[in-house]
Design a protein around this motif. Structure first.
Motif, PDB file in Angstrom:
ATOM      1  N   GLU A 148       0.823  -1.208   0.000  1.00  0.00           N
ATOM      2  CA  GLU A 148       0.000   0.000   0.000  1.00  0.00           C
ATOM      3  C   GLU A 148       0.858   1.259   0.000  1.00  0.00           C
ATOM      4  OE1 GLU A 148      -3.412   2.314  -0.129  1.00  0.00           O
ATOM      5  OE2 GLU A 148      -3.091   0.174  -0.508  1.00  0.00           O
ATOM      6  N   ARG A 149       1.888   1.262   0.811  1.00  0.00           N
ATOM      7  CA  ARG A 149       2.740   2.452   0.918  1.00  0.00           C
ATOM      8  C   ARG A 149       3.467   2.717  -0.408  1.00  0.00           C
ATOM      9  NH1 ARG A 149       8.140   3.165   2.155  1.00  0.00           N
ATOM     10  NH2 ARG A 149       8.710   5.136   3.134  1.00  0.00           N
ATOM     11  N   THR A 150       4.038   1.656  -0.982  1.00  0.00           N
ATOM     12  CA  THR A 150       4.760   1.821  -2.242  1.00  0.00           C
ATOM     13  C   THR A 150       3.813   2.250  -3.361  1.00  0.00           C
ATOM     14  OG1 THR A 150       6.317   0.101  -1.535  1.00  0.00           O
ATOM     15  CG2 THR A 150       6.301   0.668  -3.868  1.00  0.00           C
ATOM     16  N   ARG A 151       2.590   1.698  -3.356  1.00  0.00           N
ATOM     17  CA  ARG A 151       1.615   2.043  -4.389  1.00  0.00           C
ATOM     18  C   ARG A 151       1.240   3.519  -4.321  1.00  0.00           C
ATOM     19  NH1 ARG A 151      -3.645   2.609  -4.671  1.00  0.00           N
ATOM     20  NH2 ARG A 151      -3.915   1.982  -2.498  1.00  0.00           N
ATOM     21  N   ARG A 152       1.017   4.024  -3.091  1.00  0.00           N
ATOM     22  CA  ARG A 152       0.644   5.433  -2.953  1.00  0.00           C
ATOM     23  C   ARG A 152       1.775   6.361  -3.377  1.00  0.00           C
ATOM     24  NH1 ARG A 152      -3.065   6.272   2.506  1.00  0.00           N
ATOM     25  NH2 ARG A 152      -4.723   4.765   1.931  1.00  0.00           N
ATOM     26  N   ILE A 153       2.993   5.972  -3.038  1.00  0.00           N
ATOM     27  CA  ILE A 153       4.140   6.783  -3.462  1.00  0.00           C
ATOM     28  C   ILE A 153       4.229   6.803  -4.986  1.00  0.00           C
ATOM     29  CG2 ILE A 153       6.666   6.899  -3.449  1.00  0.00           C
ATOM     30  CD1 ILE A 153       6.621   5.844  -0.602  1.00  0.00           C
ATOM     31  N   ALA A 154       3.995   5.644  -5.606  1.00  0.00           N
ATOM     32  CA  ALA A 154       4.055   5.572  -7.057  1.00  0.00           C
ATOM     33  C   ALA A 154       2.933   6.390  -7.700  1.00  0.00           C
ATOM     34  CB  ALA A 154       3.979   4.111  -7.507  1.00  0.00           C
ATOM     35  N   GLU A 155       1.710   6.352  -7.112  1.00  0.00           N
ATOM     36  CA  GLU A 155       0.600   7.134  -7.649  1.00  0.00           C
ATOM     37  C   GLU A 155       0.879   8.627  -7.542  1.00  0.00           C
ATOM     38  OE1 GLU A 155      -2.713   5.767  -5.434  1.00  0.00           O
ATOM     39  OE2 GLU A 155      -3.083   4.003  -6.691  1.00  0.00           O
ATOM     40  N   ALA A 156       1.467   9.042  -6.400  1.00  0.00           N
ATOM     41  CA  ALA A 156       1.818  10.454  -6.243  1.00  0.00           C
ATOM     42  C   ALA A 156       2.863  10.875  -7.266  1.00  0.00           C
ATOM     43  CB  ALA A 156       2.320  10.709  -4.823  1.00  0.00           C
ATOM     44  N   ALA A 157       3.821   9.964  -7.556  1.00  0.00           N
ATOM     45  CA  ALA A 157       4.830  10.281  -8.560  1.00  0.00           C
ATOM     46  C   ALA A 157       4.196  10.434  -9.938  1.00  0.00           C
ATOM     47  CB  ALA A 157       5.905   9.190  -8.577  1.00  0.00           C
ATOM     48  N   VAL A 158       3.169   9.618 -10.252  1.00  0.00           N
ATOM     49  CA  VAL A 158       2.473   9.727 -11.525  1.00  0.00           C
ATOM     50  C   VAL A 158       1.751  11.068 -11.623  1.00  0.00           C
ATOM     51  CG1 VAL A 158       0.592   8.789 -12.930  1.00  0.00           C
ATOM     52  CG2 VAL A 158       2.249   7.256 -11.854  1.00  0.00           C
ATOM     53  N   GLN A 159       1.062  11.462 -10.558  1.00  0.00           N
ATOM     54  CA  GLN A 159       0.349  12.732 -10.566  1.00  0.00           C
ATOM     55  C   GLN A 159       1.302  13.911 -10.723  1.00  0.00           C
ATOM     56  OE1 GLN A 159      -1.952  12.755  -6.958  1.00  0.00           O
ATOM     57  NE2 GLN A 159      -3.299  11.067  -7.604  1.00  0.00           N
ATOM     58  N   ALA A 160       2.437  13.836 -10.018  1.00  0.00           N
ATOM     59  CA  ALA A 160       3.408  14.923 -10.142  1.00  0.00           C
ATOM     60  C   ALA A 160       3.969  14.987 -11.558  1.00  0.00           C
ATOM     61  CB  ALA A 160       4.543  14.720  -9.133  1.00  0.00           C
ATOM     62  N   ALA A 161       4.229  13.811 -12.153  1.00  0.00           N
ATOM     63  CA  ALA A 161       4.740  13.810 -13.523  1.00  0.00           C
ATOM     64  C   ALA A 161       3.707  14.330 -14.501  1.00  0.00           C
ATOM     65  CB  ALA A 161       5.178  12.389 -13.895  1.00  0.00           C
ATOM     66  N   ALA A 162       2.419  13.991 -14.286  1.00  0.00           N
ATOM     67  CA  ALA A 162       1.354  14.498 -15.164  1.00  0.00           C
ATOM     68  C   ALA A 162       1.245  16.006 -15.059  1.00  0.00           C
ATOM     69  CB  ALA A 162       0.030  13.826 -14.813  1.00  0.00           C
ATOM     70  N   GLN A 192       9.315  11.201 -17.869  1.00  0.00           N
ATOM     71  CA  GLN A 192       9.168  11.014 -16.424  1.00  0.00           C
ATOM     72  C   GLN A 192       7.794  10.437 -16.086  1.00  0.00           C
ATOM     73  OE1 GLN A 192       9.991  14.893 -14.815  1.00  0.00           O
ATOM     74  NE2 GLN A 192      12.227  14.626 -14.901  1.00  0.00           N
ATOM     75  N   LEU A 193       6.758  10.860 -16.820  1.00  0.00           N
ATOM     76  CA  LEU A 193       5.428  10.316 -16.594  1.00  0.00           C
ATOM     77  C   LEU A 193       5.386   8.827 -16.947  1.00  0.00           C
ATOM     78  CD1 LEU A 193       2.440  10.628 -15.924  1.00  0.00           C
ATOM     79  CD2 LEU A 193       2.054  11.386 -18.300  1.00  0.00           C
ATOM     80  N   GLN A 194       5.998   8.442 -18.058  1.00  0.00           N
ATOM     81  CA  GLN A 194       6.040   7.033 -18.424  1.00  0.00           C
ATOM     82  C   GLN A 194       6.787   6.201 -17.381  1.00  0.00           C
ATOM     83  OE1 GLN A 194       7.639   6.671 -22.360  1.00  0.00           O
ATOM     84  NE2 GLN A 194       5.999   7.872 -23.319  1.00  0.00           N
ATOM     85  N   SER A 195       7.890   6.742 -16.858  1.00  0.00           N
ATOM     86  CA  SER A 195       8.643   6.029 -15.824  1.00  0.00           C
ATOM     87  C   SER A 195       7.810   5.861 -14.554  1.00  0.00           C
ATOM     88  CB  SER A 195       9.937   6.785 -15.516  1.00  0.00           C
ATOM     89  OG  SER A 195      10.652   6.162 -14.464  1.00  0.00           O
ATOM     90  N   ALA A 196       7.086   6.907 -14.150  1.00  0.00           N
ATOM     91  CA  ALA A 196       6.254   6.814 -12.952  1.00  0.00           C
ATOM     92  C   ALA A 196       5.108   5.827 -13.150  1.00  0.00           C
ATOM     93  CB  ALA A 196       5.725   8.194 -12.575  1.00  0.00           C
ATOM     94  N   GLN A 197       4.526   5.806 -14.360  1.00  0.00           N
ATOM     95  CA  GLN A 197       3.450   4.862 -14.626  1.00  0.00           C
ATOM     96  C   GLN A 197       3.956   3.415 -14.642  1.00  0.00           C
ATOM     97  OE1 GLN A 197       2.076   6.464 -18.351  1.00  0.00           O
ATOM     98  NE2 GLN A 197       0.534   7.797 -17.385  1.00  0.00           N
ATOM     99  N   ALA A 198       5.208   3.224 -15.086  1.00  0.00           N
ATOM    100  CA  ALA A 198       5.767   1.871 -15.102  1.00  0.00           C
ATOM    101  C   ALA A 198       5.929   1.320 -13.691  1.00  0.00           C
ATOM    102  CB  ALA A 198       7.114   1.876 -15.823  1.00  0.00           C
ATOM    103  N   ALA A 199       6.156   2.181 -12.710  1.00  0.00           N
ATOM    104  CA  ALA A 199       6.312   1.712 -11.330  1.00  0.00           C
ATOM    105  C   ALA A 199       5.023   1.153 -10.759  1.00  0.00           C
ATOM    106  CB  ALA A 199       6.820   2.854 -10.446  1.00  0.00           C
ATOM    107  N   LEU A 200       3.882   1.462 -11.398  1.00  0.00           N
ATOM    108  CA  LEU A 200       2.585   0.952 -10.923  1.00  0.00           C
ATOM    109  C   LEU A 200       2.189  -0.363 -11.577  1.00  0.00           C
ATOM    110  CD1 LEU A 200       0.447   4.224 -10.740  1.00  0.00           C
ATOM    111  CD2 LEU A 200       1.107   2.746  -8.842  1.00  0.00           C
TER     112      LEU A 200
END
Length: 393
Positions: A95-109, A177-185
């Motif tokens: 859960e923690r890693t997923r939320r961090i990854a989602e926040a990274a996606v939003q920041a990249a977007a 950067q957005l593609q990289s953040a999305q790949a983490a999910l």
């Protein structure tokens, strides 16, 4: 009268005894005869035996390693199965890693949106600057605009063009950067049906030198499994002083001793063109060069010698068949010259020599001694030129 003669005889006897006791006696010395012989000069250094070709076997995939049944020293043949690995899917996100990854996606977007706005602004500025430049050129042709104003318009147009190029690059960076953040999910899928395991094969016939992962466990791709090599394909590596390395040539013969068995033959195969600084046991910095020796005798001459064993290498740097030799034990220094004591008719005579090559036992005499002459070994401090000597039996 008889008492006087007796007294005189006693006095003469005492004088004779004292003279005999104080009379210098010849010094007993150890001697050696000068002769011709062969002289071999070697560089003697400690070395290490190593298998010339060591193969590092690693995990080919991400997977669960089945327990390895091989141990160090076991023989293997080329193509033999060394280990088996069961493919596994990448782990699920907590859960923690997923939320961090989602926040990274939003920041990249958000970064992409901001970069797109910046690019739109840069394009508008560039369009205006280009149109302004065209107007300035037309007015300049009619003489209605100064040259300085035309130059400012051109500068503004070039700056606007460069700003638009930078905005496009910034947008591309934020999209990556957005593609990289999305790949983490991306979640790992369940393994598809197929072969159970991937087998790891032996790349060469030889023996197991090391096993790094023996128990069953999950390993990443490229994780080390074991080392394999052929113990019969040994070579010797020796680190010699750079001052000695310049005297060594490729193909020079050598002898390997002090390894626990009989000496065997080798030759110089390679001399590294670089030297490294090593600290000696006395704390002195030394420049040493690695020399590789190829073994000439078969494996039966070095039974028991393995990978990483300590040996002593004697590398030949000079040799001659017939030279006049003097033992090193007879030599000593007089100022800057080498000298010996030569026995002539029971008398020690100091002789200065001219020497050539030498090893740990003898030295080449270029001038100063002839074959058949006798020299004194290990002369003491009491021995001087012209002293009476007698050879020990």
């Amino acid at each position: 009268m008889w008492s006087r003669l007796l007294t005189l005889c006693i006095i003469l006897s005492l004088v004779a005894a004292a003279a005999w006791a104080l009379w210098p006696r010849p010094i007993s010395v150890e001697t050696a005869s000068i002769a011709t012989g062969s002289l071999v000069v070697t560089v003697d250094e400690d070395g290490t035996s190593r298998i010339s070709e060591v193969f590092h076997v690693s995990a080919p995939i991400l997977g669960r390693l089945k327990r390895i049944g091989l141990h160090v020293g076991d023989a293997v043949t080329q193509g033999q199965t060394l280990a088996s690995m069961e493919p596994v899917a990448p782990g699920l996100l907590d859960e923690r890693t997923r939320r961090i990854a989602e926040a990274a996606v939003q920041a990249a977007a958000a970064g992409v949106t901001m970069a797109e706005a910046g690019l739109a602004q840069a394009r508008a500025t560039d369009t205006f600057a280009q149109e302004d430049l065209e107007r300035s050129i037309l007015l300049s042709e009619r003489g209605l605009v100064s040259t300085q104003a035309l130059q400012r318009a051109r500068l503004a147009a070039e700056t606007a063009q460069q700003s638009m190029d930078a905005a496009e690059a910034t947008l591309q960076m934020h999209r990556q950067q957005l593609q990289s953040a999305q790949a983490a999910l991306i979640q790992g899928d369940a393994p598809t049906a197929g072969p159970c395991c991937v087998n790891v094969m032996a790349p060469v016939t030889g023996r197991v030198l090391a096993v790094f992962s023996e128990s069953e466990q999950v390993l990443q791709a490229a994780a080390p499994l074991m080392d394999i090599g052929d113990p019969d394909l040994l070579e010797i590596q020796v680190d010699v002083l750079s001052s000695d390395a310049v005297r060594i040539v490729r193909g020079a013969r050598a002898s390997i001793v002090d390894w626990g068995g009989a000496p065997f033959r080798a030759e110089v195969d390679q001399i590294d063109p670089i030297a490294t600084t090593r600290v000696s046991a006395l704390g002195i910095d030394e420049q040493r060069t690695r020399v590789t020796l190829r073994l000439l005798d078969g494996p039966e001459t070095r039974t028991g010698l393995g990978h990483g064993y300590r040996v002593t290498a004697q590398i030949v740097v000079w040799e001659a068949a017939e030279v006049v030799l003097v033992p090193l034990g007879a030599l000593f220094r007089t100022d800057a010259d080498w000298s010996v004591f030569v026995i002539e008719d029971g008398t020690a005579r100091l002789r200065t020599l001219s020497l050539g090559q030498r090893n740990g036992e003898s030295a080449e005499v270029k001038d100063g001694l002839a074959v058949g002459e006798t020299v004194i070994m290990h002369p003491g401090d009491t021995l001087a030129d012209g002293g009476s000597v007698v050879a020990e039996q």
